[in-house]
Design an enzyme around this catalytic site. Sequence first.
Site, PDB file in Angstrom:
ATOM      1  N   ALA A 218       0.848  -1.198   0.000  1.00 48.40           N
ATOM      2  CA  ALA A 218       0.000   0.000   0.000  1.00 48.40           C
ATOM      3  C   ALA A 218       0.873   1.234   0.000  1.00 48.40           C
ATOM      4  O   ALA A 218       2.034   1.192   0.418  1.00 48.40           O
ATOM      5  CB  ALA A 218      -0.895  -0.006   1.221  1.00 48.40           C
TER       6      ALA A 218
ATOM      7  N   LYS B 232       9.979 -14.433   6.962  1.00 44.71           N
ATOM      8  CA  LYS B 232       9.770 -13.097   6.387  1.00 44.71           C
ATOM      9  C   LYS B 232      10.961 -12.192   6.729  1.00 44.71           C
ATOM     10  O   LYS B 232      11.401 -11.377   5.908  1.00 44.71           O
ATOM     11  CB  LYS B 232       8.453 -12.511   6.929  1.00 44.71           C
ATOM     12  CG  LYS B 232       8.182 -11.043   6.604  1.00 44.71           C
ATOM     13  CD  LYS B 232       7.664 -10.884   5.203  1.00 44.71           C
ATOM     14  CE  LYS B 232       7.356  -9.509   4.674  1.00 44.71           C
ATOM     15  NZ  LYS B 232       7.472  -8.339   5.439  1.00 44.71           N
TER      16      LYS B 232
ATOM     17  N   ASN C 242      13.370  -3.291  -6.039  1.00 44.61           N
ATOM     18  CA  ASN C 242      13.646  -4.662  -5.604  1.00 44.61           C
ATOM     19  C   ASN C 242      14.155  -5.546  -6.751  1.00 44.61           C
ATOM     20  O   ASN C 242      15.029  -6.396  -6.555  1.00 44.61           O
ATOM     21  CB  ASN C 242      12.370  -5.294  -5.017  1.00 44.61           C
ATOM     22  CG  ASN C 242      11.929  -4.605  -3.732  1.00 44.61           C
ATOM     23  OD1 ASN C 242      12.634  -3.743  -3.228  1.00 44.61           O
ATOM     24  ND2 ASN C 242      10.770  -4.971  -3.216  1.00 44.61           N
TER      25      ASN C 242
HETATM   26  O1  KPL Z   1       8.526  -6.222   3.073  1.00 45.77           O
HETATM   27  C1  KPL Z   1       9.184  -5.671   2.224  1.00 45.77           C
HETATM   28  C2  KPL Z   1       9.607  -4.295   2.513  1.00 45.77           C
HETATM   29  O2  KPL Z   1       9.814  -3.525   1.596  1.00 45.77           O
HETATM   30  O3  KPL Z   1       9.717  -3.962   3.692  1.00 45.77           O
HETATM   31  C3  KPL Z   1       9.592  -6.402   0.972  1.00 45.77           C
HETATM   32  C4  KPL Z   1       9.132  -7.835   1.087  1.00 45.77           C
HETATM   33  C5  KPL Z   1      11.071  -6.351   0.813  1.00 45.77           C
HETATM   34  C6  KPL Z   1       8.906  -5.873  -0.249  1.00 45.77           C
HETATM   35  O4  KPL Z   1       9.364  -4.640  -0.646  1.00 45.77           O
END
Ligand code: KPL
Length: 346
Positions: free
Chosen positions: A174, A228, A246
């Site tokens: 978002a 994660k 990314n």
């Molecule tokens: O969670 C993310 C973040 O940006 O904090 C990822 C998985 C790297 C996706 O951008």
Amino acid sequence: MPQRNNSNRNLLNTTQKPAFDVSDNHVNDKHVYQTDIAIIGAGAIGSLLYCQLAAIKQPLLLTRSRSVGATSHDDFSTITLETLSGDSLHQPCIQADINQLNKAALANIKLVIVCVKAYQVTDAISSILTLIPQGCHILLLHNGMGPHLQVLALLKQQPQLKQGLSLGTTSQAALKLGPLQVRHTGKGKSIIGHLSGPVMPLAIQNQLLAAVEDMSVVDDIVTSLWQKLIVNCAINPLTALAQCANGELAQPQYKLQIEAITQECIMVAKADGVNLSLPDSVAIINQVIKLTANNFSSMHQDIHHNRKTEIQQINGYVVARAAHHGLTVAMNQSMLTKITALESAQ
Ligand code: KPL
């Protein structure tokens, strides 16, 4: 530009029962919010969840100041969600300033979802702990790890409050467009799982699962959060340092760094009692790099906008747990040092 659709979704124009049962505008003992879920934090994910829940049942948005869109005497405003298909949905937003609340106002709250930055979690919990009713469940939903240990310690100090604690993570994406305006930019899985104390009341859990697409409950949330965390340990600092999206990390020059970061994380996770596989973890990281190729990681954005990052709760958590177990994690330490240096240079 996304198409605007203001016609039939402006719930403020309906005859819905107000979620707040008083007529004056001052928070006092007579104010009792008629909602059972409160969200702390009006960032991108907090606002997105607010809108997703509001489509089912009116939640309450708790912030530190009602400058997020409302005037100081206005608890009712409108929050706008730009959906993935480009529609704009306007929903009533009921918000309150944590600093102006009393216990009576939150008497009906059964779940507090904490969506602030990882480094703000402990403060947010400290502010709310004496205000929420006994037995109210807490769900932490933030990047990184570590705050749960501090929150567990806070809850242990007050066992009579009987607060249950769950943790979660979301891969939904978002973007905050304005104080009360959020754009849903990507679908993604969300998971929640129980950590301590009484479990989340089933009716509340079902509301959450119904409101958030692709949300599920897992048995071992700590393992899922480590998985994660490893993704964040690799993608976030590397994209912040290289100032790239990314997808750039798919270039061969990042392969060894990604593997080294991951291998260290797996070693530390193992010492913490969490078993994860190196090939699987690298495969997951590569998949996230591919799926979010055009996105800028949260740490890249934080550095770009001169904001504090969550490095302490990402690579910093791995470094801290490694130190606890007497292990060395040179790559994670290097990420921590470099990002901290960038932050202090700001
Ligand atoms: O969670 C993310 C973040 O940006 O904090 C990822 C998985 C790297 C996706 O951008």
